[in-house]
Design a protein around this motif. Structure first.
Motif, PDB file in Angstrom:
ATOM      1  N   VAL A  87      28.996  15.700  43.710  1.00 51.92           N
ATOM      2  CA  VAL A  87      27.576  15.353  43.780  1.00 51.92           C
ATOM      3  C   VAL A  87      27.180  14.468  42.612  1.00 51.92           C
ATOM      4  CG1 VAL A  87      25.239  16.298  43.658  1.00 51.92           C
ATOM      5  CG2 VAL A  87      26.950  17.431  45.042  1.00 51.92           C
ATOM      6  N   LYS A  88      27.610  14.810  41.407  1.00 50.73           N
ATOM      7  CA  LYS A  88      27.182  14.088  40.214  1.00 50.73           C
ATOM      8  C   LYS A  88      28.398  13.567  39.465  1.00 50.73           C
ATOM      9  CE  LYS A  88      24.582  14.630  35.940  1.00 50.73           C
ATOM     10  NZ  LYS A  88      23.833  15.517  35.087  1.00 50.73           N
ATOM     11  N   HIS A 129      26.245  19.462  31.426  1.00 58.72           N
ATOM     12  CA  HIS A 129      26.343  18.614  32.611  1.00 58.72           C
ATOM     13  C   HIS A 129      27.292  19.300  33.576  1.00 58.72           C
ATOM     14  CE1 HIS A 129      23.994  15.305  31.079  1.00 58.72           C
ATOM     15  NE2 HIS A 129      24.534  15.604  29.909  1.00 58.72           N
ATOM     16  N   ILE A 130      26.847  19.442  34.798  1.00 58.04           N
ATOM     17  CA  ILE A 130      27.583  20.178  35.824  1.00 58.04           C
ATOM     18  C   ILE A 130      28.130  19.194  36.842  1.00 58.04           C
ATOM     19  CG2 ILE A 130      27.325  21.843  37.706  1.00 58.04           C
ATOM     20  CD1 ILE A 130      25.070  23.122  35.966  1.00 58.04           C
ATOM     21  N   ASN A 150      20.150  15.864  31.684  1.00 55.26           N
ATOM     22  CA  ASN A 150      19.398  14.680  32.114  1.00 55.26           C
ATOM     23  C   ASN A 150      20.052  14.106  33.356  1.00 55.26           C
ATOM     24  OD1 ASN A 150      21.256  12.322  31.368  1.00 55.26           O
ATOM     25  ND2 ASN A 150      21.160  13.478  29.463  1.00 55.26           N
ATOM     26  N   CYS A 151      19.282  13.311  34.065  1.00 56.02           N
ATOM     27  CA  CYS A 151      19.805  12.630  35.242  1.00 56.02           C
ATOM     28  C   CYS A 151      19.018  11.341  35.459  1.00 56.02           C
ATOM     29  CB  CYS A 151      19.754  13.528  36.472  1.00 56.02           C
ATOM     30  SG  CYS A 151      18.127  13.803  37.146  1.00 56.02           S
ATOM     31  N   PRO A 152      19.609  10.407  36.178  1.00 52.33           N
ATOM     32  CA  PRO A 152      18.912   9.146  36.466  1.00 52.33           C
ATOM     33  C   PRO A 152      17.666   9.377  37.328  1.00 52.33           C
ATOM     34  CG  PRO A 152      21.263   8.967  36.953  1.00 52.33           C
ATOM     35  CD  PRO A 152      20.973  10.406  36.708  1.00 52.33           C
ATOM     36  N   THR A 153      16.674   8.537  37.148  1.00 49.87           N
ATOM     37  CA  THR A 153      15.435   8.663  37.913  1.00 49.87           C
ATOM     38  C   THR A 153      15.639   8.376  39.389  1.00 49.87           C
ATOM     39  OG1 THR A 153      14.881   6.380  37.339  1.00 49.87           O
ATOM     40  CG2 THR A 153      13.903   8.112  35.974  1.00 49.87           C
ATOM     41  N   TYR A 195      14.776  13.868  31.442  1.00 48.56           N
ATOM     42  CA  TYR A 195      15.364  14.915  30.621  1.00 48.56           C
ATOM     43  C   TYR A 195      14.725  16.249  30.979  1.00 48.56           C
ATOM     44  CZ  TYR A 195      17.500  11.152  28.066  1.00 48.56           C
ATOM     45  OH  TYR A 195      18.250  10.054  27.747  1.00 48.56           O
ATOM     46  N   TYR A 196      15.566  17.251  31.192  1.00 46.15           N
ATOM     47  CA  TYR A 196      15.126  18.572  31.619  1.00 46.15           C
ATOM     48  C   TYR A 196      15.553  19.622  30.600  1.00 46.15           C
ATOM     49  CZ  TYR A 196      14.426  16.628  36.299  1.00 46.15           C
ATOM     50  OH  TYR A 196      13.996  15.880  37.374  1.00 46.15           O
TER      51      TYR A 196
END
Length: 130
Positions: free
Chosen positions: A20-21, A62-63, A95-98, A123-124
């Motif tokens: 997925v990521k 990061h998963i 964090n992840c891309p918008t 950012y979470y």
């Protein structure tokens, strides 16, 4: 079960076509940070974490998981978070891309809250519930 991953296991999971990521610089023949694995009933999830900054109790994680079972992936990600909380990390960030709404949704379903946006990243953070 949570354990340290071998480099071979980490590369195999990170380069699987159903991931997925993907992390910039992670899909390689080595990892800068030690990869860990959650192994739960035949399904494996890779995660990488480090402390940012070093004097802080905040951990960035990061998963990397397969698409085959998002529900199972959330359960395993919750296991990772609880493990980090129990081992002295009261705050976990990622964090992840918008432009990746599925990853954003995954974070929110785990209890992460947005705390800032910078460039094209969200950012979470999530605080310990353990």
């Amino acid at each position: 079960m949570i354990r340290i991953a071998t480099q071979e296991e980490a590369v195999e999971i990170a380069t699987h076509p159903e991931i997925v990521k993907r992390l910039d610089g992670v899909v390689a023949d080595h990892f800068i940070h030690q990869p860990w694995i959650v192994d739960n009933g035949g399904m494996q999830m890779l995660f990488i974490f480090w402390t940012e900054p070093k004097e802080s109790k905040t951990v960035e994680v990061h998963i990397i998981c397969k698409r085959d079972s998002i529900t199972k992936s959330r359960e395993m990600a919750t296991e990772i978070l609880e493990w980090l909380f129990k081992h002295g990390s009261p705050r976990v960030i990622t964090n992840c891309p918008t432009d990746r709404p599925k990853i954003q949704n995954f974070c929110k379903k785990l209890g992460f809250k947005e705390y800032k946006r910078l460039d094209n990243n969200i950012y979470y953070e999530v605080l310990s519930w353990v």
